[in-house]
Write a protein that holds these residues in place. Structure first.
Motif, PDB file in Angstrom:
ATOM      1  N   TYR A   1      -0.675  14.066   0.875  1.00 52.26           N
ATOM      2  CA  TYR A   1      -0.017  14.916   0.596  1.00 52.26           C
ATOM      3  C   TYR A   1       0.234  16.361   1.865  1.00 52.26           C
ATOM      4  O   TYR A   1      -1.019  16.945   1.506  1.00 52.26           O
ATOM      5  CB  TYR A   1      -0.327  15.295  -0.934  1.00 52.26           C
ATOM      6  CG  TYR A   1      -0.406  14.206  -1.592  1.00 52.26           C
ATOM      7  CD1 TYR A   1      -0.813  13.535  -1.998  1.00 52.26           C
ATOM      8  CD2 TYR A   1       1.224  13.925  -2.834  1.00 52.26           C
ATOM      9  CE1 TYR A   1      -1.253  12.280  -2.554  1.00 52.26           C
ATOM     10  CE2 TYR A   1       1.274  13.358  -3.578  1.00 52.26           C
ATOM     11  CZ  TYR A   1      -0.562  11.696  -3.393  1.00 52.26           C
ATOM     12  OH  TYR A   1      -0.478  11.235  -4.109  1.00 52.26           O
TER      13      TYR A   1
ATOM     14  N   ARG B   1       7.028   9.030   1.684  1.00 48.39           N
ATOM     15  CA  ARG B   1       7.603   9.007   0.110  1.00 48.39           C
ATOM     16  C   ARG B   1       8.065   9.850  -0.289  1.00 48.39           C
ATOM     17  O   ARG B   1       9.167   9.802  -1.812  1.00 48.39           O
ATOM     18  CB  ARG B   1       6.113   8.575  -0.378  1.00 48.39           C
ATOM     19  CG  ARG B   1       6.168   8.335  -2.002  1.00 48.39           C
ATOM     20  CD  ARG B   1       5.139   7.388  -2.748  1.00 48.39           C
ATOM     21  NE  ARG B   1       5.534   5.910  -2.516  1.00 48.39           N
ATOM     22  CZ  ARG B   1       4.301   4.991  -3.032  1.00 48.39           C
ATOM     23  NH1 ARG B   1       3.866   5.511  -4.206  1.00 48.39           N
ATOM     24  NH2 ARG B   1       4.407   3.744  -2.346  1.00 48.39           N
ATOM     25  N   ALA B   2       7.688  11.243  -0.711  1.00 42.65           N
ATOM     26  CA  ALA B   2       8.569  12.196  -1.254  1.00 42.65           C
ATOM     27  C   ALA B   2       8.300  13.625  -0.355  1.00 42.65           C
ATOM     28  O   ALA B   2       7.697  13.540   0.452  1.00 42.65           O
ATOM     29  CB  ALA B   2       7.671  12.337  -2.315  1.00 42.65           C
ATOM     30  N   LYS B   3       8.996  13.975  -0.441  1.00 45.87           N
ATOM     31  CA  LYS B   3       9.901  15.493   0.446  1.00 45.87           C
ATOM     32  C   LYS B   3       9.933  16.564  -0.995  1.00 45.87           C
ATOM     33  O   LYS B   3      10.659  16.291  -2.002  1.00 45.87           O
ATOM     34  CB  LYS B   3      10.859  15.494   1.114  1.00 45.87           C
ATOM     35  CG  LYS B   3      11.291  16.367   2.118  1.00 45.87           C
ATOM     36  CD  LYS B   3      12.069  15.101   3.305  1.00 45.87           C
ATOM     37  CE  LYS B   3      11.606  15.586   4.580  1.00 45.87           C
ATOM     38  NZ  LYS B   3      12.784  15.077   5.463  1.00 45.87           N
TER      39      LYS B   3
ATOM     40  N   ASN C   1       4.333  11.096  -7.846  1.00 46.92           N
ATOM     41  CA  ASN C   1       4.470  12.260  -6.797  1.00 46.92           C
ATOM     42  C   ASN C   1       3.381  13.173  -7.882  1.00 46.92           C
ATOM     43  O   ASN C   1       3.575  13.380  -8.679  1.00 46.92           O
ATOM     44  CB  ASN C   1       5.281  12.973  -7.077  1.00 46.92           C
ATOM     45  CG  ASN C   1       6.926  12.024  -6.584  1.00 46.92           C
ATOM     46  OD1 ASN C   1       6.559  11.633  -5.481  1.00 46.92           O
ATOM     47  ND2 ASN C   1       8.134  11.432  -7.185  1.00 46.92           N
TER      48      ASN C   1
END
Lengths: 111, 110
Positions: free
Chosen positions: A33, A55-57, B97
């Motif tokens: 991250y 995977r995530a923004k 997340n």
């Protein structure tokens, strides 16, 4: 020592320039991250990679990009730098959804 | 958008007193974690509480989680000057997340 290594520790550069920040995650951690922390502020999530794939923004500017390499280290590229990009940039790694281990950060100063 | 929101933003107490910080969040979570940050340094993990747990202890730390209210609290008992730091909650969803709140700045006065 968290096991996460970030280089360089400090970076001073001029506006308009491009820099690359590097992160080596803990051995075995597949997730990386990136976070930005401006002076005395919270952490803004930029982007997450898992085993080489994005995977995530989060709130990542178009001038910024990142990638994770086959050896799992990651790089964050910041281009066309502005004064407001001055901040601490943290990398963290984790296994699955467990504890995240943070590097000591790269302090970027844009002059 | 912020998932975790800590409250208060800043807290100042005397040594020996207890410090309580709260965190609220908005969506479903797999777990919630608390971190500590000394000025300009990397974050250090303190404690993780899973969504099916209600309370957890670690030394002088006590964390509670109320999933019906989507909130958590961190209690530091018998605070010390060395506890002076910023404390962040992070929510972790099923997609892995991590989202951090803006943090609570704790000052423990000797």
């Amino acid at each position: 020592d968290s096991g996460v290594t970030q280089t360089p520790k400090h970076l001073i550069t001029a506006t308009g320039q491009r820099v690359t920040l590097r992160c080596s995650p803990r051995s075995g951690d597949l997730s990386v991250y990136w976070y930005q922390q401006s002076l005395d502020q919270g952490l803004q999530f930029l982007i997450q990679y898992y085993n080489g794939e994005e995977r995530a923004k989060g709130n990542i500017l178009e001038r910024f990009s990142a990638q994770q390499f086959p050896d799992l280290h990651s790089e964050l590229n910041l281009s066309s730098l502005e004064l407001g990009d001055s901040a601490l940039y943290f990398c963290a790694s984790s296994v699955d959804r467990g504890e995240a281990f943070f590097g000591q950060g790269t302090r970027l100063t844009v002059v | 958008s912020q998932q975790g929101e800590e409250d208060p933003q800043a807290l100042s107490i005397q040594e020996g007193e207890n410090a309580t910080m709260n965190c609220s969040y908005k969506t479903s979570i797999n777990n919630l974690q608390w971190y500590r940050q000394n000025s300009g340094r990397g974050l250090v993990h303190l404690i993780l509480i899973r969504s099916n747990e209600r309370e957890k202890h670690s030394g002088r730390l006590r964390v509670t989680l109320d999933t019906s209210k989507k909130s958590s609290s961190l209690l530091i008992t018998a605070s010390r000057a060395a506890d002076t730091a910023s404390y962040f909650c992070a929510t972790v969803d099923y997609g892995q997340n991590f989202v951090f709140g803006p943090g609570t700045r704790l000052s423990v006065l000797p």
